[in-house]
Design a protein around this motif. Sequence first.
Motif, PDB file in Angstrom:
ATOM      1  N   THR A 137      11.453   3.480 -26.188  1.00 18.25           N
ATOM      2  CA  THR A 137      11.382   4.010 -27.311  1.00 18.25           C
ATOM      3  C   THR A 137      12.363   4.537 -28.658  1.00 18.25           C
ATOM      4  N   THR A 138      13.586   4.798 -27.985  1.00 21.09           N
ATOM      5  CA  THR A 138      14.260   5.558 -28.266  1.00 21.09           C
ATOM      6  C   THR A 138      15.677   4.393 -28.818  1.00 21.09           C
ATOM      7  N   VAL A 139      15.426   3.595 -27.458  1.00 17.86           N
ATOM      8  CA  VAL A 139      16.567   2.841 -26.750  1.00 17.86           C
ATOM      9  C   VAL A 139      16.238   1.547 -27.390  1.00 17.86           C
ATOM     10  N   GLY A 140      14.914   1.342 -27.310  1.00 18.32           N
ATOM     11  CA  GLY A 140      14.528   0.013 -27.722  1.00 18.32           C
ATOM     12  C   GLY A 140      14.399  -0.514 -27.030  1.00 18.32           C
ATOM     13  N   LEU A 141      14.382  -0.623 -25.474  1.00 15.26           N
ATOM     14  CA  LEU A 141      14.962  -1.549 -24.256  1.00 15.26           C
ATOM     15  C   LEU A 141      13.090  -2.286 -24.333  1.00 15.26           C
ATOM     16  N   HIS A 142      12.819  -3.796 -23.218  1.00 12.07           N
ATOM     17  CA  HIS A 142      11.828  -3.996 -22.796  1.00 12.07           C
ATOM     18  C   HIS A 142      11.745  -3.645 -21.826  1.00 12.07           C
ATOM     19  N   ARG A 143      12.637  -3.541 -20.377  1.00 10.18           N
ATOM     20  CA  ARG A 143      12.342  -3.871 -19.282  1.00 10.18           C
ATOM     21  C   ARG A 143      13.227  -3.493 -18.837  1.00 10.18           C
ATOM     22  N   VAL A 144      13.030  -1.967 -17.737  1.00  7.33           N
ATOM     23  CA  VAL A 144      13.688  -1.495 -16.810  1.00  7.33           C
ATOM     24  C   VAL A 144      12.747  -1.908 -15.399  1.00  7.33           C
ATOM     25  N   GLU A 145      14.343  -1.885 -14.649  1.00  6.65           N
ATOM     26  CA  GLU A 145      14.241  -1.653 -12.965  1.00  6.65           C
ATOM     27  C   GLU A 145      15.061  -0.392 -12.296  1.00  6.65           C
ATOM     28  N   VAL A 146      14.095  -0.357 -10.936  1.00  6.02           N
ATOM     29  CA  VAL A 146      14.184   0.441 -10.203  1.00  6.02           C
ATOM     30  C   VAL A 146      14.415  -0.398  -8.500  1.00  6.02           C
ATOM     31  N   CYS A 147      16.151   0.035  -8.064  1.00  4.28           N
ATOM     32  CA  CYS A 147      16.108  -1.121  -6.902  1.00  4.28           C
ATOM     33  C   CYS A 147      16.444   0.262  -5.479  1.00  4.28           C
ATOM     34  N   ILE A 148      15.935   0.505  -4.639  1.00  5.90           N
ATOM     35  CA  ILE A 148      15.565   0.777  -3.865  1.00  5.90           C
ATOM     36  C   ILE A 148      15.652   0.481  -2.394  1.00  5.90           C
ATOM     37  N   ARG A 149      16.981   1.339  -1.028  1.00  5.62           N
ATOM     38  CA  ARG A 149      16.379   0.895  -0.247  1.00  5.62           C
ATOM     39  C   ARG A 149      15.299   0.577   0.668  1.00  5.62           C
ATOM     40  N   PRO A 150      14.839   0.009   1.409  1.00  3.65           N
ATOM     41  CA  PRO A 150      13.806  -0.313   2.217  1.00  3.65           C
ATOM     42  C   PRO A 150      13.501   1.046   3.007  1.00  3.65           C
ATOM     43  N   GLU A 151      14.287   2.150   3.352  1.00  2.00           N
ATOM     44  CA  GLU A 151      14.576   2.565   4.472  1.00  2.00           C
ATOM     45  C   GLU A 151      14.612   3.376   3.516  1.00  2.00           C
ATOM     46  N   ASN A 152      14.489   4.248   2.144  1.00  3.40           N
ATOM     47  CA  ASN A 152      14.987   5.360   1.135  1.00  3.40           C
ATOM     48  C   ASN A 152      13.076   5.621   1.218  1.00  3.40           C
ATOM     49  N   THR A 153      12.192   5.895   2.254  1.00  5.43           N
ATOM     50  CA  THR A 153      10.668   7.249   1.112  1.00  5.43           C
ATOM     51  C   THR A 153      10.873   7.008   0.446  1.00  5.43           C
ATOM     52  N   ASN A 154      11.661   8.722   0.692  1.00  3.79           N
ATOM     53  CA  ASN A 154      11.834   9.477  -0.886  1.00  3.79           C
ATOM     54  C   ASN A 154      11.760   8.674  -1.923  1.00  3.79           C
ATOM     55  N   SER A 155      12.835   7.833  -2.382  1.00  8.15           N
ATOM     56  CA  SER A 155      12.611   7.638  -3.742  1.00  8.15           C
ATOM     57  C   SER A 155      11.708   6.163  -3.626  1.00  8.15           C
ATOM     58  N   LEU A 156      11.241   5.485  -2.762  1.00  8.99           N
ATOM     59  CA  LEU A 156       9.528   5.000  -2.643  1.00  8.99           C
ATOM     60  C   LEU A 156       9.098   5.576  -3.501  1.00  8.99           C
ATOM     61  N   ARG A 157       8.790   6.889  -2.909  1.00  3.58           N
ATOM     62  CA  ARG A 157       7.802   7.666  -3.275  1.00  3.58           C
ATOM     63  C   ARG A 157       7.695   8.125  -5.063  1.00  3.58           C
ATOM     64  N   VAL A 158       8.559   7.701  -5.266  1.00  4.28           N
ATOM     65  CA  VAL A 158       8.596   8.284  -6.660  1.00  4.28           C
ATOM     66  C   VAL A 158       8.195   7.007  -7.655  1.00  4.28           C
ATOM     67  N   VAL A 159       8.981   5.540  -6.726  1.00  2.00           N
ATOM     68  CA  VAL A 159       8.293   4.838  -7.873  1.00  2.00           C
ATOM     69  C   VAL A 159       6.937   4.061  -7.692  1.00  2.00           C
ATOM     70  N   GLU A 160       6.011   4.727  -6.755  1.00  2.00           N
ATOM     71  CA  GLU A 160       4.398   4.721  -6.382  1.00  2.00           C
ATOM     72  C   GLU A 160       3.654   5.559  -6.857  1.00  2.00           C
ATOM     73  N   LYS A 161       4.118   6.546  -6.962  1.00  2.00           N
ATOM     74  CA  LYS A 161       3.306   7.441  -7.945  1.00  2.00           C
ATOM     75  C   LYS A 161       3.794   7.539  -9.623  1.00  2.00           C
ATOM     76  N   LEU A 162       4.461   6.444  -9.789  1.00  2.00           N
ATOM     77  CA  LEU A 162       4.738   6.447 -11.549  1.00  2.00           C
ATOM     78  C   LEU A 162       3.788   5.155 -10.944  1.00  2.00           C
ATOM     79  N   GLY A 163       3.387   4.277 -10.528  1.00  2.00           N
ATOM     80  CA  GLY A 163       3.476   3.315 -10.238  1.00  2.00           C
ATOM     81  C   GLY A 163       4.036   1.707 -11.033  1.00  2.00           C
ATOM     82  N   ILE A 164       5.031   1.614 -11.204  1.00  2.00           N
ATOM     83  CA  ILE A 164       6.601   0.866 -11.229  1.00  2.00           C
ATOM     84  C   ILE A 164       5.870  -0.402 -10.308  1.00  2.00           C
ATOM     85  N   ARG A 165       5.333  -1.891 -10.518  1.00  2.00           N
ATOM     86  CA  ARG A 165       5.450  -2.585  -9.723  1.00  2.00           C
ATOM     87  C   ARG A 165       6.240  -2.712  -8.143  1.00  2.00           C
ATOM     88  N   GLU A 166       6.003  -3.966  -7.927  1.00  2.00           N
ATOM     89  CA  GLU A 166       7.686  -4.251  -6.146  1.00  2.00           C
ATOM     90  C   GLU A 166       7.264  -5.670  -6.953  1.00  2.00           C
TER      91      GLU A 166
END
Length: 212
Positions: A137-166
């Motif tokens: 909204t305010t910043v005016g971006l169109h796309r945001v990425e999140v890059c996570i190590r495959p072993e980092n299950t806690n960070s992976l759960r965040v994007v899963e909960k938010l429904g951010i696609r791999e």
Amino acid sequence: MTTRVPGQAWPNVLTSGSDPVVTVRPIQASDGAAWRAARQRNLAWLTPWDATVPPGGDARPTSFRSLARRLRAAARRGTNLPFVIEVDGVFAGQVSVNNIVRGSAQFASVGYWIDQRFAGRGVMPRAVAMVIDHCFTTVGLHRVEVCIRPENTNSLRVVEKLGIREIGYAPRFLHIDGEWRDHRIFAITKEEVPLGLLARWQSSGGDVSAVE
């Protein structure tokens, strides 16, 4: 103290929730003591996921004050948005918008960490959703990425909960904990959340992946 300014990309303060109240605000030099205490308390929890400098790379700041100064300078240039997270007014971690690209891309990446004592309470999904909504909204971006190590299950759960696609996999993508590490790549565009990512997460009961 930074205040909430409607329509201002930086600096600004974002707040959501009531139990607990999650606040995302710009990093400040005065956060030094709380930041150092959290990092020391969570050394074993965070070290495996911390970015490191490869041989021949630029030296990292040697003090929190110099780190905060560098991050805030990048924010003024419009290339980064370095936020800290507070839970009921207590320092709890960081969520940062990095590598903002304008022009035809209107893109950035988001990284985050949290004090283990606040984990499992929905704090990080809420903070990440607030920041991504701010980007769209305010910043005016169109796309945001999140890059996570495959072993980092806690960070992976965040994007899963938010429904951010791999969307992909990047071998030896970032220098983490002393080595070049593979990363899974997740991304979301503004069109995917016309009513906002936070609203979508809340309407799902706090786990979009459970209803998709």
